[in-house]
Design a protein around this motif. Structure first.
Motif, PDB file in Angstrom:
ATOM      1  N   PRO A 166     -10.113   3.994 -13.600  1.00 31.28           N
ATOM      2  CA  PRO A 166     -10.547   3.007 -12.604  1.00 31.28           C
ATOM      3  C   PRO A 166      -9.731   1.726 -12.662  1.00 31.28           C
ATOM      4  CG  PRO A 166     -12.415   3.893 -13.838  1.00 31.28           C
ATOM      5  CD  PRO A 166     -11.173   4.347 -14.552  1.00 31.28           C
ATOM      6  N   ASN A 167      -9.500   1.166 -11.489  1.00 29.17           N
ATOM      7  CA  ASN A 167      -8.893  -0.149 -11.353  1.00 29.17           C
ATOM      8  C   ASN A 167      -9.084  -0.570  -9.898  1.00 29.17           C
ATOM      9  OD1 ASN A 167      -7.340  -2.538 -11.791  1.00 29.17           O
ATOM     10  ND2 ASN A 167      -6.101  -1.441 -13.311  1.00 29.17           N
ATOM     11  N   VAL A 168      -8.616  -1.736  -9.528  1.00 27.96           N
ATOM     12  CA  VAL A 168      -8.707  -2.150  -8.128  1.00 27.96           C
ATOM     13  C   VAL A 168      -8.014  -1.121  -7.235  1.00 27.96           C
ATOM     14  CG1 VAL A 168      -8.061  -3.923  -6.449  1.00 27.96           C
ATOM     15  CG2 VAL A 168      -8.839  -4.579  -8.746  1.00 27.96           C
ATOM     16  N   PHE A 169      -6.800  -0.741  -7.600  1.00 29.23           N
ATOM     17  CA  PHE A 169      -6.077   0.366  -6.973  1.00 29.23           C
ATOM     18  C   PHE A 169      -6.021   1.504  -7.996  1.00 29.23           C
ATOM     19  CE2 PHE A 169      -4.465  -3.557  -5.198  1.00 29.23           C
ATOM     20  CZ  PHE A 169      -4.365  -3.319  -3.835  1.00 29.23           C
ATOM     21  N   ALA A 170      -6.120   2.738  -7.539  1.00 25.96           N
ATOM     22  CA  ALA A 170      -6.093   3.850  -8.491  1.00 25.96           C
ATOM     23  C   ALA A 170      -5.545   5.108  -7.836  1.00 25.96           C
ATOM     24  CB  ALA A 170      -7.492   4.135  -9.046  1.00 25.96           C
ATOM     25  N   ILE A 171      -4.725   5.816  -8.597  1.00 24.02           N
ATOM     26  CA  ILE A 171      -4.230   7.134  -8.218  1.00 24.02           C
ATOM     27  C   ILE A 171      -4.910   8.152  -9.130  1.00 24.02           C
ATOM     28  CG2 ILE A 171      -2.227   8.688  -8.264  1.00 24.02           C
ATOM     29  CD1 ILE A 171      -2.113   6.881  -5.905  1.00 24.02           C
ATOM     30  N   TYR A 172      -5.605   9.116  -8.538  1.00 23.09           N
ATOM     31  CA  TYR A 172      -6.275  10.151  -9.309  1.00 23.09           C
ATOM     32  C   TYR A 172      -5.670  11.511  -8.984  1.00 23.09           C
ATOM     33  CZ  TYR A 172     -10.001   7.002 -10.827  1.00 23.09           C
ATOM     34  OH  TYR A 172     -10.710   5.974 -11.413  1.00 23.09           O
ATOM     35  N   SER A 173      -5.415  12.284 -10.018  1.00 20.40           N
ATOM     36  CA  SER A 173      -4.880  13.631  -9.810  1.00 20.40           C
ATOM     37  C   SER A 173      -5.830  14.473  -8.971  1.00 20.40           C
ATOM     38  CB  SER A 173      -4.623  14.307 -11.162  1.00 20.40           C
ATOM     39  OG  SER A 173      -3.679  13.580 -11.913  1.00 20.40           O
ATOM     40  N   ARG A 174      -7.125  14.244  -9.087  1.00 22.02           N
ATOM     41  CA  ARG A 174      -8.103  15.049  -8.356  1.00 22.02           C
ATOM     42  C   ARG A 174      -8.047  14.839  -6.844  1.00 22.02           C
ATOM     43  NH1 ARG A 174     -11.680  11.010 -10.668  1.00 22.02           N
ATOM     44  NH2 ARG A 174     -12.712   9.772  -9.016  1.00 22.02           N
ATOM     45  N   ASP A 175      -7.339  13.805  -6.399  1.00 16.22           N
ATOM     46  CA  ASP A 175      -7.228  13.546  -4.959  1.00 16.22           C
ATOM     47  C   ASP A 175      -6.064  14.300  -4.320  1.00 16.22           C
ATOM     48  OD1 ASP A 175      -9.394  11.794  -4.979  1.00 16.22           O
ATOM     49  OD2 ASP A 175      -8.127  10.046  -5.407  1.00 16.22           O
ATOM     50  N   HIS A 176      -5.270  14.998  -5.123  1.00 19.31           N
ATOM     51  CA  HIS A 176      -4.079  15.678  -4.604  1.00 19.31           C
ATOM     52  C   HIS A 176      -3.914  17.029  -5.296  1.00 19.31           C
ATOM     53  CE1 HIS A 176      -2.754  11.980  -2.609  1.00 19.31           C
ATOM     54  NE2 HIS A 176      -3.089  11.339  -3.712  1.00 19.31           N
ATOM     55  N   GLY A 177      -2.972  17.799  -4.802  1.00 14.20           N
ATOM     56  CA  GLY A 177      -2.634  19.053  -5.468  1.00 14.20           C
ATOM     57  C   GLY A 177      -3.794  20.015  -5.530  1.00 14.20           C
ATOM     58  N   GLY A 229     -12.164   2.146  -5.247  1.00 17.13           N
ATOM     59  CA  GLY A 229     -12.775   3.461  -5.394  1.00 17.13           C
ATOM     60  C   GLY A 229     -12.754   4.346  -4.170  1.00 17.13           C
ATOM     61  N   PHE A 230     -12.247   3.852  -3.030  1.00 16.95           N
ATOM     62  CA  PHE A 230     -12.293   4.649  -1.800  1.00 16.95           C
ATOM     63  C   PHE A 230     -10.894   4.898  -1.257  1.00 16.95           C
ATOM     64  CE2 PHE A 230     -12.394   5.198   2.795  1.00 16.95           C
ATOM     65  CZ  PHE A 230     -13.328   6.205   2.912  1.00 16.95           C
ATOM     66  N   VAL A 231     -10.663   6.120  -0.763  1.00 17.88           N
ATOM     67  CA  VAL A 231      -9.426   6.437  -0.073  1.00 17.88           C
ATOM     68  C   VAL A 231      -9.646   7.601   0.883  1.00 17.88           C
ATOM     69  CG1 VAL A 231      -8.509   8.173  -1.686  1.00 17.88           C
ATOM     70  CG2 VAL A 231      -6.915   6.756  -0.376  1.00 17.88           C
ATOM     71  N   PHE A 232      -8.933   7.560   1.997  1.00 21.96           N
ATOM     72  CA  PHE A 232      -8.778   8.731   2.859  1.00 21.96           C
ATOM     73  C   PHE A 232      -7.333   8.755   3.300  1.00 21.96           C
ATOM     74  CE2 PHE A 232      -8.566  10.714   7.096  1.00 21.96           C
ATOM     75  CZ  PHE A 232      -8.953  11.990   6.728  1.00 21.96           C
ATOM     76  N   ASN A 233      -6.604   9.783   2.857  1.00 19.50           N
ATOM     77  CA  ASN A 233      -5.192   9.938   3.214  1.00 19.50           C
ATOM     78  C   ASN A 233      -5.069  10.972   4.334  1.00 19.50           C
ATOM     79  OD1 ASN A 233      -3.021   8.485   1.675  1.00 19.50           O
ATOM     80  ND2 ASN A 233      -4.271   9.149  -0.053  1.00 19.50           N
ATOM     81  N   PRO A 234      -4.829  10.560   5.572  1.00 23.27           N
ATOM     82  CA  PRO A 234      -4.599  11.571   6.617  1.00 23.27           C
ATOM     83  C   PRO A 234      -3.461  12.520   6.239  1.00 23.27           C
ATOM     84  CG  PRO A 234      -4.935   9.421   7.597  1.00 23.27           C
ATOM     85  CD  PRO A 234      -4.808   9.198   6.114  1.00 23.27           C
ATOM     86  N   VAL A 235      -2.413  11.974   5.625  1.00 21.02           N
ATOM     87  CA  VAL A 235      -1.311  12.823   5.169  1.00 21.02           C
ATOM     88  C   VAL A 235      -0.597  12.123   4.018  1.00 21.02           C
ATOM     89  CG1 VAL A 235       0.250  11.886   6.932  1.00 21.02           C
ATOM     90  CG2 VAL A 235       0.781  14.083   5.845  1.00 21.02           C
TER      91      VAL A 235
END
Length: 252
Positions: free
Chosen positions: A49-60, A98-104
């Motif tokens: 967790p952080n203000v901005f975060a990259i999680y492996s579970r959101d990709h691949g 904590g929130f993201v939606f990547n169209p692509v």
């Protein structure tokens, strides 16, 4: 190949039935996956967790497993592993609060000489589904700036377009400006134009603080704007297409 944050804009233009065009400011990250584990940037968390975060579970694989082995596996299954033996750069938006939606999101796959060879476009729709388009030249030559790469549309994204036609991708770089264009063609006519572009700067605490000041709720805004534009089209009585079942294959 260095980690970067890009500040720019996204443009959509609908060319059929009810013409509609909009441009919104945006920002995105470009992350070399071979060095992802070593990144230490203020305000940015990698699988934490952080203000901005990259999680492996959101990709691949979406199971939290490492991203680089996943894309290597995809390339191997399609006979492209030996060709793409260099760095893979993931271009995407991080979670913000904590929130993201990547169209692509785009995975840029290079050879050992740093030539771009293959791009995987990881597409998400608002129904919680996703599909990957793996694009490259038929003869596997390097992808040059402005080259057109095509893929048959087989995944539902917008209810205002049927699942047919083809996407035409173009990837460009001019200096520090990175741009991706994706156009939808159907029955010999251009139906939709999209373009995402941004000027890169070093991924550091200064850049992330600038992002936080400029667009602290950008990822929430992505979803809000998608629904706002959909409402505008619905009020103009644009034909609505029901969502079909997603493709059986994860990657086209």
């Amino acid at each position: 190949m260095n980690a970067a944050v890009c500040f720019g804009a996204v443009m959509h233009e609908r060319h059929v039935q009810a013409h509609n065009r909009f441009i919104y400011p945006t920002a995105f990250l470009r992350l070399p996956l071979g060095r992802l584990d070593t990144l230490q940037v203020p305000l940015l968390g990698i699988d934490r967790p952080n203000v901005f975060a990259i999680y492996s579970r959101d990709h691949g694989a979406r199971d939290g497993s490492p991203l680089l082995p996943w894309i290597r596996g995809v390339l191997d299954r399609h006979g492209l592993g030996e060709l793409c033996d260099g760095e893979v750069v993931l271009q995407t938006m991080p979670r913000i609060f904590g929130f993201v939606f990547n169209p692509v999101s785009f995975w840029f796959c290079h050879d050992h000489a740093r030539n771009l060879r293959v791009v995987l476009a990881e597409v998400n729709n608002t129904f919680g589904e996703r599909h990957n388009y793996l694009v490259h030249h038929p003869d596997l030559r390097p992808i040059a700036a402005g080259d057109e790469l095509r893929a048959r549309k087989c995944f539902h994204v917008s209810p205002f377009f049927p699942v047919r036609g083809e996407y035409r991708f173009r990837f460009e770089r001019q200096g520090e400006v990175h741009a991706v264009s994706v156009d939808l063609w159907d029955e010999g006519a251009l139906r939709l134009s999209t373009r995402l572009s941004g000027r890169a700067q070093a991924l550091d605490g200064s850049a992330m603080r600038k992002w936080l000041v400029r667009q602290p709720f950008m990822t929430l805004g992505v979803v809000a704007r998608i629904h706002w534009q959909a409402l505008r089209l619905a009020l103009r009585r644009v034909r609505f297409h029901r969502k079909p079942a997603p493709p059986l294959e994860e990657t086209t």
